[in-house]
Design a protein around this motif. Structure first.
Motif, short mmCIF file in Angstrom:
data_model
loop_
_atom_site.label_atom_id
_atom_site.label_comp_id
_atom_site.label_asym_id
_atom_site.label_seq_id
_atom_site.Cartn_x
_atom_site.Cartn_y
_atom_site.Cartn_z
N THR A 74 -14.58 0.29 -12.74
CA THR A 74 -13.23 0.85 -12.84
C THR A 74 -13.15 2.28 -12.31
N GLY A 75 -14.22 3.04 -12.50
CA GLY A 75 -14.21 4.42 -12.04
C GLY A 75 -14.70 4.59 -10.62
N ARG A 76 -14.94 3.49 -9.91
CA ARG A 76 -15.55 3.61 -8.57
C ARG A 76 -14.74 2.91 -7.50
N SER A 77 -13.52 2.54 -7.80
CA SER A 77 -12.77 1.69 -6.87
C SER A 77 -12.24 2.49 -5.70
N ALA A 78 -11.69 1.77 -4.73
CA ALA A 78 -11.02 2.40 -3.59
C ALA A 78 -9.57 2.71 -3.93
N ALA A 79 -9.12 2.25 -5.09
CA ALA A 79 -7.81 2.64 -5.64
C ALA A 79 -6.64 2.26 -4.75
N PHE A 80 -6.66 1.04 -4.23
CA PHE A 80 -5.44 0.62 -3.53
C PHE A 80 -4.92 -0.70 -4.04
N TYR A 81 -3.63 -0.90 -3.72
CA TYR A 81 -2.87 -2.08 -4.11
C TYR A 81 -2.48 -2.77 -2.81
N LEU A 82 -3.00 -3.97 -2.60
CA LEU A 82 -2.74 -4.70 -1.35
C LEU A 82 -2.44 -6.14 -1.73
N GLU A 83 -1.18 -6.54 -1.54
CA GLU A 83 -0.74 -7.82 -2.10
C GLU A 83 -1.47 -9.01 -1.49
N SER A 84 -1.87 -8.92 -0.23
CA SER A 84 -2.50 -10.07 0.42
C SER A 84 -3.95 -10.26 0.00
N TYR A 85 -4.51 -9.28 -0.67
CA TYR A 85 -5.95 -9.26 -0.91
C TYR A 85 -6.41 -10.38 -1.87
N GLY A 86 -7.43 -11.11 -1.50
CA GLY A 86 -8.07 -12.05 -2.42
C GLY A 86 -7.53 -13.47 -2.38
N GLY A 87 -6.57 -13.76 -1.47
CA GLY A 87 -6.05 -15.11 -1.37
C GLY A 87 -4.85 -15.36 -2.27
N ALA A 88 -4.30 -16.58 -2.19
CA ALA A 88 -3.00 -16.88 -2.79
C ALA A 88 -2.98 -16.71 -4.31
N ALA A 89 -4.00 -17.20 -5.02
CA ALA A 89 -3.95 -17.16 -6.49
C ALA A 89 -4.06 -15.72 -6.99
N VAL A 90 -4.87 -14.92 -6.32
CA VAL A 90 -4.99 -13.51 -6.69
C VAL A 90 -3.69 -12.78 -6.32
N ALA A 91 -3.12 -13.15 -5.16
CA ALA A 91 -1.86 -12.51 -4.74
C ALA A 91 -0.77 -12.74 -5.79
N ASP A 92 -0.75 -13.91 -6.41
CA ASP A 92 0.25 -14.15 -7.47
C ASP A 92 0.11 -13.12 -8.59
N LEU A 93 -1.12 -12.84 -8.99
CA LEU A 93 -1.34 -11.86 -10.07
C LEU A 93 -0.99 -10.44 -9.60
N THR A 94 -1.34 -10.14 -8.35
CA THR A 94 -1.06 -8.80 -7.82
C THR A 94 0.45 -8.57 -7.74
N ILE A 95 1.15 -9.53 -7.15
CA ILE A 95 2.60 -9.38 -6.96
C ILE A 95 3.30 -9.31 -8.32
N ALA A 96 2.82 -10.10 -9.27
CA ALA A 96 3.42 -10.06 -10.62
C ALA A 96 3.18 -8.71 -11.29
N SER A 97 2.11 -8.03 -10.91
CA SER A 97 1.78 -6.73 -11.50
C SER A 97 2.57 -5.59 -10.88
N GLY A 98 3.07 -5.79 -9.64
CA GLY A 98 3.66 -4.71 -8.86
C GLY A 98 4.76 -3.95 -9.58
#
Ligand code: FAD
Length: 364
Positions: free
Chosen positions: A42-66
């Motif tokens: 958690t303290g070492r990330s690149a700290a970005f939000y990219l909706e396409s990242y990780g494929g469709a199922a991950v994108a669902d979680l990302t977009i829902a978090s936006g």
């Protein structure tokens, strides 16, 4: 009588966000091995939000978090955690693709040159994602821990789970300092240590794989970097984003299998990062200001795992967040909390099928 209804193992973003969702309804303790929460992935990330990242199922979680990340409820935070910069997925071959539902537009070479001055000729096209943003990771993590504690949750740092056993209808948990606690449920949010913790609790591992990723902070002979979009290669060999006016964060997109631990960058990976960067833009590299590495931990199918273990029903998995654990954390925590507390799906994630993330998929 148990000391707690739920003990969460791990105080990174996964444990903190899930804890924040359940603490008002259950007596919850987070045990964190380190002296403070958030020092590993958690303290070492690149700290970005990219909706396409990780494929469709991950994108669902990302977009829902936006929307939550952009404009959180005032009792959670007075300000948002996203700072838009846009993201370019550059290609020297076919057009990059994004999962359905991710806003993106194609950029030809001419426009690309104005967006990233000095981009080498090899990169002929790109996909632009306007939603890509920087995330205030420390602020988000602190806000989750704050909500957790305001709701009555407790955090025990410097408290490593040594082992746990299920007996007489509760977990008996032994910590490294010799103390013992009882809890009705255990949540494994131990990141790279997820399988190790499971084994210490008598639960079969899932086959989680921690992979080291290197980050380099470079100073270059070019200014105005902070205003530029994140640039990543659609072929997955680098990404970089301006951090200061003349500094940027760069990664060679490495994924080196590593045992759980306090990983550090290797000289060779820093050199590869710089060499790849020099093949992307003509910006003179002045020096490497600092570098770090962290572990991105994946389940065998690279999707996260949220749910009770089928063979040990009071053991809940919250692992495998790979390279998307920050940007998915609000929605993932809501989804995991509804499974953990057996409550109806939260509107934020009601459209997402939790079966895609169930540990049952590895136990068939
Ligand atoms: C270089 C890099 C770049 C990344 N970039 C991004 C990004 O741009 N966007 C994004 O969304 N994600 C990104 N990620 C991924 C993101 O950082 C992770 O998915 C996320 O931090 C995982 O959180 P976690 O809580 O599961 O793990 P951690 O933060 O590692 O927390 C797990 C905790 O469990 C504790 N623990 C382990 N064993 C025990 C035990 N026995 N007892 C008690 N405590 C224990 C550990 O001490 C640790 O603090 C990146 C990751 C890396 C490494």
């Amino acid at each position: 009588m148990s000391d707690f209804d739920i003990i969460i193992i791990g105080g990174g973003i996964a444990g903190a966000s899930l804890g924040a969702e359940v603490a008002a309804e259950r007596r919850t303790l987070i045990v964190e091995a380190e002296d403070q929460c958030g020092v590993h992935s958690t303290g070492r990330s690149a700290a970005f939000y990219l909706e396409s990242y990780g494929g469709a199922a991950v994108a669902d979680l990302t977009i829902a978090s936006g929307p939550f990340l952009d404009c959180p409820p005032p009792d959670f935070s007075e300000r948002g955690f996203l700072f838009r910069r846009g993201g370019l997925s550059v290609s020297d071959g076919p057009w990059p693709e994004v999962p359905d539902g991710v806003p993106a537009r194609r950029i030809e070479r001419g426009e690309l040159e104005t967006m990233v001055p000095g981009l080498r000729l090899r990169w002929t096209r790109a996909l632009f994602e306007p939603g890509c943003a920087d995330i205030d990771v420390a602020g988000l993590h602190a806000a989750f821990l704050g909500q957790f504690q305001r709701a009555g949750g407790s955090v025990a740092t410097g408290s490593r789970l040594e082992r746990a056993a299920w007996s007489d209808g509760a977990w008996s948990v032994s910590l490294a300092d010799g103390s013992n606690l009882r809890a009705a449920m255990l949540v494994d949010a131990a990141g790279a240590w997820g399988d190790e913790v499971a084994v210490r609790c008598g639960v079969a591992p899932l086959g989680l794989e921690p992979k080291r990723r290197t980050m380099v902070q470079l100073r270059v002979g070019r200014s105005g970097l902070k205003a530029l979009p994140l640039v990543n290669d659609s072929g997955g060999t680098f990404y970089f984003k301006g951090e200061g006016d003349r500094t940027l964060w760069l990664s060679p997109h490495d994924e080196i299998p590593s045992p759980p631990g306090d990983v550090a960058p290797e000289e060779i990976d820093i050199a590869v990062a710089v060499a790849r960067f020099e093949a992307v833009v003509d910006w003179p590299v002045e020096h490497v200001e600092r570098s770090w590495a962290g572990l991105r931990t994946f389940a065998p199918d690279r999707l996260p795992v949220y749910g009770f273990d089928p063979a040990m029903p009071q053991f809940f998995w919250c692992v495998g967040q790979g390279g998307f654990g920050i940007q998915t954390s609000p929605a993932a925590a809501r989804l995991a909390a509804s499974l953990l507390l057996d409550r109806p799906a939260d509107p934020m994630v009601a459209h997402i099928d939790p079966d895609a993330f169930s540990p049952v998929r590895f136990r068939r």
